[in-house]
Design an enzyme around this catalytic site. Sequence first.
Site, PDB file in Angstrom:
ATOM      1  N   ASP A   8     -28.624 -37.353  30.175  1.00  0.00           N
ATOM      2  CA  ASP A   8     -29.155 -37.923  28.937  1.00  0.00           C
ATOM      3  C   ASP A   8     -30.594 -38.324  29.238  1.00  0.00           C
ATOM      4  O   ASP A   8     -30.839 -39.363  29.842  1.00  0.00           O
ATOM      5  CB  ASP A   8     -28.325 -39.134  28.515  1.00  0.00           C
ATOM      6  CG  ASP A   8     -28.835 -39.769  27.235  1.00  0.00           C
ATOM      7  OD1 ASP A   8     -29.342 -39.037  26.371  1.00  0.00           O
ATOM      8  OD2 ASP A   8     -28.727 -41.004  27.108  1.00  0.00           O
ATOM      9  N   GLU A  68     -28.824 -33.048  26.816  1.00  0.00           N
ATOM     10  CA  GLU A  68     -28.940 -33.239  25.375  1.00  0.00           C
ATOM     11  C   GLU A  68     -30.243 -32.642  24.867  1.00  0.00           C
ATOM     12  O   GLU A  68     -31.279 -32.758  25.510  1.00  0.00           O
ATOM     13  CB  GLU A  68     -28.890 -34.740  25.059  1.00  0.00           C
ATOM     14  CG  GLU A  68     -28.774 -35.048  23.586  1.00  0.00           C
ATOM     15  CD  GLU A  68     -28.558 -36.524  23.341  1.00  0.00           C
ATOM     16  OE1 GLU A  68     -27.386 -36.925  23.238  1.00  0.00           O
ATOM     17  OE2 GLU A  68     -29.553 -37.267  23.274  1.00  0.00           O
ATOM     18  N   ASP A 140     -26.424 -45.165  28.769  1.00  0.00           N
ATOM     19  CA  ASP A 140     -27.047 -43.893  29.154  1.00  0.00           C
ATOM     20  C   ASP A 140     -26.138 -43.071  30.061  1.00  0.00           C
ATOM     21  O   ASP A 140     -26.089 -41.844  29.953  1.00  0.00           O
ATOM     22  CB  ASP A 140     -28.398 -44.147  29.828  1.00  0.00           C
ATOM     23  CG  ASP A 140     -29.385 -44.789  28.870  1.00  0.00           C
ATOM     24  OD1 ASP A 140     -29.711 -44.152  27.858  1.00  0.00           O
ATOM     25  OD2 ASP A 140     -29.811 -45.925  29.133  1.00  0.00           O
TER      26      ASP A 140
END
Length: 173
Positions: A8, A68, A140
């Site tokens: 992420d 992502e 996260d």
Amino acid sequence: MAIVLGVDPGSLKTGFGLVNHVSGRCEYIASGVIRMKSSDELPERLKTIFESLVEIIECYQPSEFAIEKVFMAKSAGSALKLGQARGAAIVAAVTNGLPVGEYEARKVKQSVVGSGAADKSQVQHMVRTLLHLTATPQEDAADALAIALCHINTQASLIRLAGSRQFRRGRLV
């Protein structure tokens, strides 16, 4: 067996999560957050992301990498920084020969929670449940683990689809 490193990305905090996919089961390996100093210049932060992920890759030897995709940001500057953080992470993966899967945030949430509009706490809860964790991971890190789980789910679906269908010239027959 496939170890997936989910990431992420962020220019101040980059989450990572490693999940082992064995015989249809997902097992937690490790997760955490790479933290950068806001006082550091962006190039130094990108170097930290790259070097930290290379170290994680060398330590855990994942076979696949998932990250992502960039989504809407508060400002153009934020989007550019996020894109650069993604770039540093992707270069760490491809430098080590890992195939890269990229997923939109909505797809990750849909895959893990069942709703593309899920909030952070729902993602954390489902990651904890799916991986049988004793504690709730940091936001996260939970997002990174969710990205790894989404990648595993997507790859498993593609393999099942390919095994049950026939294609001719890229079209389903």
